[in-house]
Design an enzyme around this catalytic site. Structure first.
Site, PDB file in Angstrom:
ATOM      1  N   HIS A   1      -4.174   3.459   8.490  1.00  0.00           N
ATOM      2  CA  HIS A   1      -2.881   2.961   8.770  1.00  0.00           C
ATOM      3  C   HIS A   1      -1.761   3.910   9.099  1.00  0.00           C
ATOM      4  CE1 HIS A   1      -3.802  -1.348   6.798  1.00  0.00           C
ATOM      5  NE2 HIS A   1      -4.309  -1.164   7.794  1.00  0.00           N
TER       6      HIS A   1
ATOM      7  N   GLU B   1       0.922  -1.421   0.133  1.00  0.00           N
ATOM      8  CA  GLU B   1       0.044   0.111  -0.043  1.00  0.00           C
ATOM      9  C   GLU B   1       0.813   1.300  -0.006  1.00  0.00           C
ATOM     10  OE1 GLU B   1      -2.311  -0.949   3.480  1.00  0.00           O
ATOM     11  OE2 GLU B   1      -0.950   0.565   4.857  1.00  0.00           O
TER      12      GLU B   1
END
Lengths: 379, 287
Positions: free
Chosen positions: B249, B211
């Site tokens: 995150h 990611e």
């Protein structure tokens, strides 16, 4: 979390870093009073959480208290990059001989803090890094040992700091290290650190970023948060422990898990739509949280469709379904809603939503395509 | 076969009497994981799961008494770093930390300490590991994965479940799935896992789920080019993420133009990795 210049410098001063005399003012009159107290030329500096304040005219010199009042009035009426200037810092103007950059930040790829310095201070360090990276000195710090005195000396030598300043510079670097660790900063930066006409080191500008994950042990810092830089919906979301970021598109997304939430945005784009937000309801979200999330998504007038993508693991699909029903009851949404439930208790969840007139989908691709179709359909 | 966790795993659960700790202890035990002990300071002497698992006050005593070789940590963020240090000083071989929200400076201290002791950490802020039919050390739902010949490593949680599920729908399974977590400073990275999968004779193909944020995917690409003989399929989340924003995150952030999804995809494709446009495309790319 970003801190303002005046907040960062106050923290620096607490650790023994010399900063200019000055105070923050919320009105022009207050700025005048401060200028009178200082009895010298002053710098009026807008306090907004964006870069490029100087270029935008948000930092100006004033020779007299009268001028300070005028300048402050002008700056306090400004908007810089969309943010209103609500406070100005009134600092004694310094006589600058040399400008240096000094900062400590986390280097994620080396998993260590790094102290950076450059003799080319006063300009944006990102620009220096791009144009002349050799002018930036970097020394990694063992987080278990902390900054060693010799490392600070090495930095001083590397930026050709005259010997007479080494001792003061060492003390200042040590103080910056303490500010960085004790405040759980992800960045503690002085730019510029100047040598004044009378040969003193002075932190003219300061910037600190604080680790959001560490705010539980820094209540005093958490209170410093400036909400101007955030959308109202993002502030509301934080209250419920939701991770929400507003975007410009038309398809509202509610997803569990950050990676899957990003992926849901990406796949909407892949099939020709545009996401209205990032929203992670987190693991184990209950009905109340889901209801709050739906209210927040629908508070965005651009939203034409809502896509729910829930992969139940810890999060139970029936709990999510209950939340959706609660929220629908309350908000009475007028936009089409597409839902995909997979995993823990998915069958129960689907059963509960059978009469809710939602568009159901099996796969992620299917869900995204249906959401895009619904958002572009004429109503 | 597998990497890191298997039938020989003897697990100690830190925070076993908490809500999450207890729930997932039940889930892991039901899956067949060999859980030998729990740790909750102040609750030593108690038993959980109908008297099957003893609770100890300290990790050291738990490990000495039961021979545990792997720790899993469910304690809240403010105490989690201390639990990792405790597990390390109790000399387990592997520590898996599920906890999300640990301050990054805590993690820098933890990581540098563990490196000195040569103890492996997986996580934090991760779903843990799953070796189907052998051991589940973490929170990955057991019923969405079957044994197979694919090694999987991911920075994400539910996105990982999505891919495991898609694989299963196509009759494909994994040797081990490793969730390395979404924090900027973690214990185990892509390269560590690629290395282990390359060495594992039962792993024939590898899936890498990355990611935005940092440059671990770019480094993984370099490593793949130099060291991997097995084919790799990847997916990178966050192409539509705006810069400067943390996407859930702590580590998922594009900063100063670096950490972009497009750069990671480019780096991976340049070394022959097939990058999926969306997760459900992965099974067909493994072909």
């Amino acid at each position: 979390m970003k801190l303002h210049e005046y907040q960062s410098k106050q923290i620096f001063a607490r650790y023994g870093i010399p900063i200019p005399k000055g105070r923050v003012a919320a009105s022009a009159l207050e700025a005048r009073t401060i200028a009178e107290e200082l009895g010298s030329r002053v710098v009026i500096k807008s306090q907004v959480l964006v870069g490029g304040r100087g270029k935008a005219g948000g930092i100006r010199l004033a020779k007299t208290p009268h001028e300070a009042e005028e300048v402050a009035a002008q700056i306090l009426g400004m908007e810089i990059k969309g943010l209103p200037v609500r406070k100005v810092l009134v600092d004694e103007a310094a006589n600058i001989k040399t400008e240096i950059y000094l900062g400590i930040t986390n280097d994620r790829s080396n998993r260590k803090p790094v102290i950076m310095a450059s003799a080319a201070g006063g300009v944006e360090i990102e620009q220096v890094a791009k144009d002349t990276p050799e002018k930036i000195i970097k020394i990694y710090i063992d987080p278990l040992l902390g900054l060693r005195d010799y490392q600070a000396r090495d930095i001083a030598m590397a930026i050709d700091l005259p010997r007479e300043h080494w001792r003061a510079f060492g003390a200042l670097a040590a103080a910056l290290w303490r500010a960085y660790t004790e405040c759980d900063a992800t960045l503690a930066e002085i730019n510029p650190l100047v040598i004044t006409g009378d040969n003193r080191l002075l932190a003219l500008d300061g910037k600190m970023l604080i680790d959001d994950n560490a705010l539980f042990r820094h209540g005093d810092l958490a209170d410093m948060r400036d909400l101007d830089a955030e959308a109202a919906s993002e502030i509301e979301a934080r209250k419920y422990g939701l991770s929400y970021i507003k975007l410009d598109g038309e398809i509202g997304c509610m997803v569990n898990g950050a990676g899957l939430a990003m992926t849901t945005m990406d796949i909407i784009k892949l099939f020709g739509g545009s996401p209205a937000n990032f929203l992670d309801i987190g693991g184990g979200a209950g009905a109340e949280k889901v209801a709050a999330a739906l209210r927040i998504i629908l508070s965005d007038p651009n939203v034409k469709t809502v896509l729910f993508n829930v992969f139940g693991g810890i999060t139970r699909c029936d709990e999510v379904a209950r939340g959706i029903l609660t929220a629908m009851d309350e908000v009475k949404p007028k936009v089409p809603m597409v839902i995909r439930l997979v995993g823990t208790n998915a069958a129960e969840g689907r059963q509960m939503l059978a009469n809710a007139s939602m568009i159901t989908a099996e796969t992620l691709a299917d869900a995204a395509q249906k959401a895009v179709a619904a958002s572009t359909a004429k109503r | 076969m597998s990497v890191l966790v298997n039938k020989n795993t003897r697990l100690v659960v830190h925070g076993i009497t908490g809500n999450e700790g207890l729930f997932h202890t039940q889930q892991m035990a039901a899956y067949g994981t060999n859980i030998v002990a729990g740790v909750t300071p102040g609750k030593g002497g108690e038993w959980v799961l109908d008297g099957k698992i003893p609770v100890f006050d300290s990790a050291k005593v738990a490990v000495e008494t039961t021979g545990a070789n792997t720790s899993i940590i469910f304690v809240p963020a403010r105490f989690a770093a201390d639990s990792i240090f405790e597990a390390a000083d109790a000399n387990v071989e592997l520590i898996v930390c599920i906890t999300e929200g640990i301050p990054v400076q805590d993690m820098m201290r933890v990581r540098n300490y563990l490196d000195q002791k040569r103890i492996r950490l997986v996580g934090p802020n991760c779903p843990g590991l799953l070796t189907p039919d052998e051991a589940k050390v973490g929170i990955i739902p057991g019923d969405i994965a079957i044994p197979g010949n694919i090694g999987m490593v991911s920075r994400s949680g539910t996105l990982t479940y999505e891919v495991l599920y898609a694989l299963m729908q196509h009759g494909m399974g994994v040797t081990t799935c490793v969730g390395i977590g979404g924090d900027p400073v973690n214990g185990t990275n892509f390269i560590d896992c690629l290395n282990m999968f390359e060495a594992d004779p039962y792993t024939e193909k590898v899936i890498l789920i990355g990611e935005i944020g940092g440059s671990d995917e770019e480094k993984a690409a370099e490593f793949i080019s130099d060291h991997l003989t097995k084919p790799v399929v990847a997916f990178i989340a966050g192409q539509t993420a705006p810069p400067g924003k943390r996407m859930g995150h702590a580590g998922a952030i594009v900063e100063g133009g670096s950490g972009l999804a497009t750069d990671k995809i480019k780096a991976l494709e340049a070394v022959g990795v097939k990058v999926a446009k969306h997760p459900e495309e992965i099974p067909s790319l493994l072909g």
